[in-house]
Design a protein around this motif. Structure first.
Motif, PDB file in Angstrom:
ATOM      1  N   THR A   1       0.830  -1.203   0.000  1.00 62.86           N
ATOM      2  CA  THR A   1       0.000   0.000   0.000  1.00 62.86           C
ATOM      3  C   THR A   1       0.863   1.251   0.000  1.00 62.86           C
ATOM      4  N   ALA A   2       1.957   1.229   0.764  1.00 66.58           N
ATOM      5  CA  ALA A   2       2.865   2.376   0.833  1.00 66.58           C
ATOM      6  C   ALA A   2       3.482   2.669  -0.528  1.00 66.58           C
ATOM      7  N   ILE A   3       3.861   1.629  -1.257  1.00 59.77           N
ATOM      8  CA  ILE A   3       4.457   1.813  -2.592  1.00 59.77           C
ATOM      9  C   ILE A   3       3.445   2.456  -3.537  1.00 59.77           C
ATOM     10  N   PHE A   4       2.226   1.919  -3.558  1.00 61.19           N
ATOM     11  CA  PHE A   4       1.192   2.498  -4.416  1.00 61.19           C
ATOM     12  C   PHE A   4       0.897   3.945  -4.029  1.00 61.19           C
ATOM     13  N   LEU A   5       0.846   4.211  -2.726  1.00 61.25           N
ATOM     14  CA  LEU A   5       0.566   5.560  -2.249  1.00 61.25           C
ATOM     15  C   LEU A   5       1.658   6.530  -2.665  1.00 61.25           C
ATOM     16  N   TRP A   6       2.907   6.137  -2.446  1.00 61.35           N
ATOM     17  CA  TRP A   6       4.023   7.050  -2.689  1.00 61.35           C
ATOM     18  C   TRP A   6       4.182   7.402  -4.171  1.00 61.35           C
ATOM     19  N   PHE A   7       3.856   6.468  -5.058  1.00 65.44           N
ATOM     20  CA  PHE A   7       4.011   6.712  -6.498  1.00 65.44           C
ATOM     21  C   PHE A   7       2.726   7.225  -7.155  1.00 65.44           C
ATOM     22  N   SER A   8       1.689   7.452  -6.374  1.00 65.80           N
ATOM     23  CA  SER A   8       0.456   7.990  -6.949  1.00 65.80           C
ATOM     24  C   SER A   8       0.632   9.473  -7.262  1.00 65.80           C
ATOM     25  N   SER A   9      -0.055   9.919  -8.300  1.00 69.40           N
ATOM     26  CA  SER A   9      -0.017  11.329  -8.688  1.00 69.40           C
ATOM     27  C   SER A   9      -1.254  11.669  -9.489  1.00 69.40           C
ATOM     28  N   GLU A  10      -1.496  12.950  -9.673  1.00 72.42           N
ATOM     29  CA  GLU A  10      -2.664  13.379 -10.431  1.00 72.42           C
ATOM     30  C   GLU A  10      -2.527  13.075 -11.917  1.00 72.42           C
ATOM     31  N   ASN A  11      -1.304  12.694 -12.342  1.00 72.83           N
ATOM     32  CA  ASN A  11      -1.063  12.421 -13.761  1.00 72.83           C
ATOM     33  C   ASN A  11      -1.124  10.931 -14.107  1.00 72.83           C
ATOM     34  N   LYS A  12      -1.318  10.087 -13.106  1.00 72.69           N
ATOM     35  CA  LYS A  12      -1.426   8.656 -13.373  1.00 72.69           C
ATOM     36  C   LYS A  12      -2.724   8.356 -14.117  1.00 72.69           C
ATOM     37  N   SER A  13      -2.704   7.270 -14.898  1.00 74.69           N
ATOM     38  CA  SER A  13      -3.923   6.881 -15.611  1.00 74.69           C
ATOM     39  C   SER A  13      -4.967   6.387 -14.613  1.00 74.69           C
ATOM     40  N   ARG A  14      -6.209   6.331 -15.054  1.00 79.11           N
ATOM     41  CA  ARG A  14      -7.293   5.866 -14.186  1.00 79.11           C
ATOM     42  C   ARG A  14      -7.113   4.401 -13.800  1.00 79.11           C
ATOM     43  N   TYR A  15      -6.350   3.662 -14.568  1.00 76.17           N
ATOM     44  CA  TYR A  15      -6.124   2.248 -14.259  1.00 76.17           C
ATOM     45  C   TYR A  15      -5.228   2.083 -13.032  1.00 76.17           C
ATOM     46  N   TYR A  16      -4.382   3.070 -12.759  1.00 77.05           N
ATOM     47  CA  TYR A  16      -3.463   2.963 -11.623  1.00 77.05           C
ATOM     48  C   TYR A  16      -4.236   2.808 -10.311  1.00 77.05           C
ATOM     49  N   ALA A  17      -5.152   3.742 -10.058  1.00 76.12           N
ATOM     50  CA  ALA A  17      -5.971   3.649  -8.840  1.00 76.12           C
ATOM     51  C   ALA A  17      -7.137   2.696  -9.042  1.00 76.12           C
ATOM     52  N   GLY A  18      -7.801   2.821 -10.202  1.00 77.70           N
ATOM     53  CA  GLY A  18      -9.026   2.063 -10.454  1.00 77.70           C
ATOM     54  C   GLY A  18      -8.830   0.565 -10.564  1.00 77.70           C
ATOM     55  N   PHE A  19      -7.604   0.135 -10.917  1.00 76.41           N
ATOM     56  CA  PHE A  19      -7.343  -1.312 -10.997  1.00 76.41           C
ATOM     57  C   PHE A  19      -6.295  -1.752  -9.979  1.00 76.41           C
ATOM     58  N   TRP A  20      -5.092  -1.180 -10.046  1.00 76.32           N
ATOM     59  CA  TRP A  20      -3.991  -1.683  -9.226  1.00 76.32           C
ATOM     60  C   TRP A  20      -4.176  -1.387  -7.748  1.00 76.32           C
ATOM     61  N   VAL A  21      -4.505  -0.142  -7.406  1.00 75.87           N
ATOM     62  CA  VAL A  21      -4.717   0.191  -5.993  1.00 75.87           C
ATOM     63  C   VAL A  21      -5.965  -0.507  -5.459  1.00 75.87           C
ATOM     64  N   GLU A  22      -7.003  -0.551  -6.286  1.00 76.58           N
ATOM     65  CA  GLU A  22      -8.245  -1.224  -5.891  1.00 76.58           C
ATOM     66  C   GLU A  22      -8.033  -2.711  -5.649  1.00 76.58           C
ATOM     67  N   SER A  23      -6.938  -3.252  -6.164  1.00 79.06           N
ATOM     68  CA  SER A  23      -6.661  -4.689  -6.034  1.00 79.06           C
ATOM     69  C   SER A  23      -5.994  -5.063  -4.717  1.00 79.06           C
ATOM     70  N   ILE A  24      -5.680  -4.097  -3.870  1.00 82.24           N
ATOM     71  CA  ILE A  24      -4.979  -4.393  -2.614  1.00 82.24           C
ATOM     72  C   ILE A  24      -5.701  -5.453  -1.778  1.00 82.24           C
ATOM     73  N   PRO A  25      -7.040  -5.409  -1.622  1.00 82.25           N
ATOM     74  CA  PRO A  25      -7.717  -6.493  -0.886  1.00 82.25           C
ATOM     75  C   PRO A  25      -7.539  -7.866  -1.535  1.00 82.25           C
ATOM     76  N   ILE A  26      -7.363  -7.890  -2.848  1.00 78.26           N
ATOM     77  CA  ILE A  26      -7.134  -9.166  -3.549  1.00 78.26           C
ATOM     78  C   ILE A  26      -5.758  -9.715  -3.189  1.00 78.26           C
ATOM     79  N   TYR A  27      -4.733  -8.843  -3.231  1.00 74.30           N
ATOM     80  CA  TYR A  27      -3.391  -9.278  -2.810  1.00 74.30           C
ATOM     81  C   TYR A  27      -3.428  -9.772  -1.368  1.00 74.30           C
ATOM     82  N   TRP A  28      -4.165  -9.066  -0.546  1.00 71.75           N
ATOM     83  CA  TRP A  28      -4.268  -9.382   0.886  1.00 71.75           C
ATOM     84  C   TRP A  28      -4.885 -10.765   1.086  1.00 71.75           C
TER      85      TRP A  28
END
Length: 283
Positions: free
Chosen positions: A244-271
């Motif tokens: 979660t820290a890695i995803f948080l630290w590399f997040s930015s307003e310029n990332k594509s919608r897939y970054y948060a909408g898919f990869w970050v949203e997948s954290i419960p799946i990894y868990w």
């Protein structure tokens, strides 16, 4: 590749992905507390599909999420079919399985927070008032609802007592979910209304990330406050906090919608994958 992109887009934009995440974070509770034959994760999955698509439709109707409008109405038939399937599945789980209907009572406050996150509670001089309109409430209302549904719902449905350790688990989930939501607020920092006053809008992106890091350390520390804790559980929390820290630290307003909408949203799946792995190999 274009066909694959269409499938991925439908999976994400129809809220199937967030529903799978909801299933996973609820299933984690079922596994951790040894609940047998629980239908709550599936109930959560289908409920999210219905409620999130309803909220999405309302947001589009009120001229929010305009970037999604064309896609949404191009796939309205598929979305109607998806939601009909979800409604039928919910009816089947509720009335034709061993599901404890009384367990739905615990959902009332959390469903209230979810529903009125977007839908107005009342109008004041033609201004719609919802939780979304209250400064900085957005992130806490979402985290509170998800934490409560994923922790208390399966416990209550299984007729188990809510112990001190389970309450600590709720606080951990609440803190972690706040951190998971921050990348979404960073992504939308330019498009969100200034009235929302999200953490990145009020405190800035860098400070919001630092707060997220502190909350992740807080979630790990809380594990040592439980009456019963295991080394494997602490290891899982540390790994999830790092991811979660890695995803948080590399997040930015310029990332594509897939970054948060898919990869970050997948954290419960990894868990959930980690929980299954550790439970299979260390129990």
């Amino acid at each position: 590749m274009q066909f694959l992109k269409k499938i991925v887009d439908f999976y994400i934009f129809s809220n199937i992905h967030v529903a799978v995440a909801g299933f996973c974070i609820t299933e984690i509770t079922v596994l951790k507390y040894g609940i047998q034959e629980s239908f709550t994760p599936l109930f959560v999955l289908f409920s999210i599909i219905i409620s999130y698509n309803f909220i999405r439709f309302y947001e589009l109707k009120t001229n929010r999420l305009l970037w999604l409008k064309d896609w949404f109405f191009r796939h309205k038939i598929e979305l109607v079919i998806l939601n009909i399937i979800a409604i039928i599945a919910l009816i089947g789980i509720t009335f034709f399985t061993s599901f404890n209907i009384k367990g739905l009572l615990i959902l009332i406050p959390f469903s209230f927070m979810t529903f009125f996150y977007v839908i107005p509670i009342f109008k004041l001089k033609n201004i719609e008032i919802s939780f979304r309109n209250f400064p900085s409430v957005k992130i806490f209302s979402i985290a509170f609802a998800w934490a409560g549904i994923s922790v208390f719902f399966p416990i209550y449905e299984a007729k188990m007592n809510i112990t001190f350790d389970i309450f600590i688990e709720f606080i951990q989930r609440f803190a972690l979910l706040i951190v998971i939501i921050i990348p979404f607020d960073i992504r939308d920092v330019k498009s969100d209304s200034d009235s929302l006053k999200t953490l990145p809008q009020v405190l800035g992106i860098k400070v919001s990330k630092i707060i997220g890091m502190v909350l992740l350390l807080f979630t790990i520390g809380l594990e040592f406050c439980k009456m019963i804790f295991e080394t494997s559980t602490i290891i899982i929390w540390v790994i999830i906090a790092l991811i979660t820290a890695i995803f948080l630290w590399f997040s930015s307003e310029n990332k594509s919608r897939y970054y948060a909408g898919f990869w970050v949203e997948s954290i419960p799946i990894y868990w959930l994958i980690l929980v299954i792995y550790f439970f299979d190999n260390f129990k």
